[in-house]
Write a protein that holds these residues in place. Sequence first.
Motif, PDB file in Angstrom:
ATOM      1  N   TRP A  98       0.635  -1.395  -0.432  1.00  0.00           N
ATOM      2  CA  TRP A  98       0.068  -0.245  -0.182  1.00  0.00           C
ATOM      3  C   TRP A  98       0.906   1.354  -0.207  1.00  0.00           C
ATOM      4  CZ3 TRP A  98      -3.487   3.041  -1.138  1.00  0.00           C
ATOM      5  CH2 TRP A  98      -4.025   3.788   0.059  1.00  0.00           C
ATOM      6  N   PRO A  99       1.859   1.577   1.309  1.00  0.00           N
ATOM      7  CA  PRO A  99       2.404   2.514   0.482  1.00  0.00           C
ATOM      8  C   PRO A  99       3.157   2.864  -0.428  1.00  0.00           C
ATOM      9  CG  PRO A  99       3.113   1.517   3.063  1.00  0.00           C
ATOM     10  CD  PRO A  99       2.089   0.185   2.043  1.00  0.00           C
ATOM     11  N   GLU A 100       3.330   1.403  -0.858  1.00  0.00           N
ATOM     12  CA  GLU A 100       4.008   1.733  -2.527  1.00  0.00           C
ATOM     13  C   GLU A 100       2.957   1.964  -3.300  1.00  0.00           C
ATOM     14  OE1 GLU A 100       6.710  -1.666  -4.359  1.00  0.00           O
ATOM     15  OE2 GLU A 100       7.110  -1.779  -2.025  1.00  0.00           O
ATOM     16  N   VAL A 101       2.072   1.362  -3.628  1.00  0.00           N
ATOM     17  CA  VAL A 101       0.999   2.275  -3.997  1.00  0.00           C
ATOM     18  C   VAL A 101       1.176   3.318  -3.704  1.00  0.00           C
ATOM     19  CG1 VAL A 101      -1.554   1.837  -4.924  1.00  0.00           C
ATOM     20  CG2 VAL A 101       0.260  -0.439  -4.898  1.00  0.00           C
ATOM     21  N   ARG A 102       0.495   3.554  -3.031  1.00  0.00           N
ATOM     22  CA  ARG A 102       0.076   5.614  -2.663  1.00  0.00           C
ATOM     23  C   ARG A 102       1.557   6.310  -2.981  1.00  0.00           C
ATOM     24  NH1 ARG A 102       0.059   5.804   3.324  1.00  0.00           N
ATOM     25  NH2 ARG A 102       2.113   5.920   3.252  1.00  0.00           N
ATOM     26  N   LEU A 105       1.357   6.883  -6.969  1.00  0.00           N
ATOM     27  CA  LEU A 105      -0.014   7.603  -7.814  1.00  0.00           C
ATOM     28  C   LEU A 105       0.098   9.150  -7.423  1.00  0.00           C
ATOM     29  CD1 LEU A 105      -3.121   5.324  -6.881  1.00  0.00           C
ATOM     30  CD2 LEU A 105      -1.701   5.657  -9.349  1.00  0.00           C
ATOM     31  N   ARG A 106       0.555   9.078  -6.531  1.00  0.00           N
ATOM     32  CA  ARG A 106       1.118  10.669  -5.663  1.00  0.00           C
ATOM     33  C   ARG A 106       1.311  11.831  -6.608  1.00  0.00           C
ATOM     34  NH1 ARG A 106       4.445  10.261  -0.700  1.00  0.00           N
ATOM     35  NH2 ARG A 106       2.558   9.390   0.492  1.00  0.00           N
ATOM     36  N   ASP A 141      -2.015   2.209 -15.482  1.00  0.00           N
ATOM     37  CA  ASP A 141      -0.347   2.018 -16.062  1.00  0.00           C
ATOM     38  C   ASP A 141       0.831   2.466 -15.634  1.00  0.00           C
ATOM     39  OD1 ASP A 141      -2.053   1.319 -18.025  1.00  0.00           O
ATOM     40  OD2 ASP A 141      -1.595   3.145 -18.837  1.00  0.00           O
ATOM     41  N   ALA A 142       0.495   3.016 -14.693  1.00  0.00           N
ATOM     42  CA  ALA A 142       1.525   3.911 -13.105  1.00  0.00           C
ATOM     43  C   ALA A 142       1.680   2.300 -12.517  1.00  0.00           C
ATOM     44  CB  ALA A 142       1.383   4.943 -12.228  1.00  0.00           C
TER      45      ALA A 142
END
Length: 555
Positions: A98-102, A105-106, A141-142
């Motif tokens: 979750w931290p990597e995903v956030r 997307l930031r 895609d990100a």
Amino acid sequence: MLELSLWKRLTILLVCLAGLAVALPNVFYTRAERYNDAVTAIERGAVTTPEIQADLDQWPDFLPSAVVNLGLDLRGGAHLLAEVQLEDVYASRFDGYWPEVRDALRPLRDQVGGVQRDRTAPADELRVRISNPDGLQVAVDALRDLAQPIVSLTGVGQNDIEVSGAGETITVRLSEAERTATDDRTMAQSLEIIRRRVDEAGTREPTIQRQGTDRILIQVPGIGSAQELKLLIGITAKLTFHPVRGNATSLDQRVESDQIVLPALDDPGQFYILEQDAVVTGDDLVDSQPAFDQNGRPAVTFRFNPSGARAFGVYTAENVGSLFAVVLDNEVVTAPQIREAITGGSGQITGNFTVEEANRQAILLRAGALPAGMTFLEERTVGPELGQDSIDAGKVASLVAMAAVVVFMIASYGLFGTFATIALGINITLIFGVLSMIGGTLTLPGIAGIVLTIGMAVDANVLVFERIREELKTARGPARAIALGYERALSAIVDANITTFIIAVILFTLGSGPVRGFAVTLGIGILTSVFTAIFVTRLLIVLWFERRRPKQIEV
């Protein structure tokens, strides 16, 4: 003609004597076992007390001391069947994602809007909601760029995650290949942790093996109860990360009061001087996985929780170029160099790893705690009295079987039957000698395999003796008849035993637990019985024939 060269006679004699010497400690089982326990204690660093010295005096140093290990059904102990909750690992894995995903997307806030995790998602999924559906494809895609190649022999060329989107929701799942690899790593880690815990208790020859996709069979001879074994498995390994201050020549080397000396796990001659206070501990370690570095070489990654990440980031920023040690159960697993500040809460250990070594190192780093919960489906305590009853019953069965075979052989073949029974005794000795050499474990089904071997061991002698009877009717003299008997019966002996040995191999490969114990003793018994039938009985007959020179013989 009936003859054996000197080198063949000496080889047969040496094999028999070696088998007798290796099997001898089993006759004095308790004394040899106490000696072995004392030697093991000294190797682990125990001080030689009068009690340990008394145990060392139980057995001469110049003789072999290995004994056949007794299984759970013979020695008594505890039996557990545990089911590993693999879903726990998926939930923990996505908590780490979750931290990597956030963070990914930031930078896309203008396109995707607000980002929020859906906490109602199943344990094996990570769902992310965005406030602007128009930016869904950009977000997908990100996140797909976060995918990493799977580090396993079965997942080559595939990525670890699959990302899909619909409406305002992005779903991240582990790919099927990664789920399989994760399950295998989780089971391997659980097996490693349990094995380390049980080995530390000093028990001999435990059975710890995977059954099916998510179960582990644990059998520990000599332990008091199943409850005691459950408590033992529940102990957590101590994992810490320490600054390295230098190398030492031995564990006894003098160091500062705030330093300690610990050995390397994989290098017995390597010792490190470490600061006594750890930078972070295993309580802060969230995950460790095999990976590939920027050059495509296998490596090991690790990830800390927020508090551990902060402490580790501060330390690495202040100590670039220094070594830090990963310590597991007071042994240094690895001591890499800090190449740059590690502020993101994760890092990578590189080296000359193969894929298998990277997996093994990751397992060791994660071995501080069980990766997932375990449910005990079956637990059983076998008392030592029941084990002794099994041993006594096995002895009676073996003696009755041997007595019946001896009576039959002597009644049917006279002196030649006596030679066969002598070879049978040597055969049993060789079986126990081989089991002692390979560190085999004898179980009740294993005793059944030995009893079956006793009955089958004389089959080859029967073939030879019957063939000699036939040749006595046509051959020129007894020496020629004996030689032809062995020569022409050889193919039948080999064919019959090869087929049985193939069955033993199949049982060992596909079976588990008692079936494998039976297969081991049966396979060893086939090899030793062929050796004694073809070579030992022939040597006895040759020695007798050379001494007596009979004109006629009766078989």
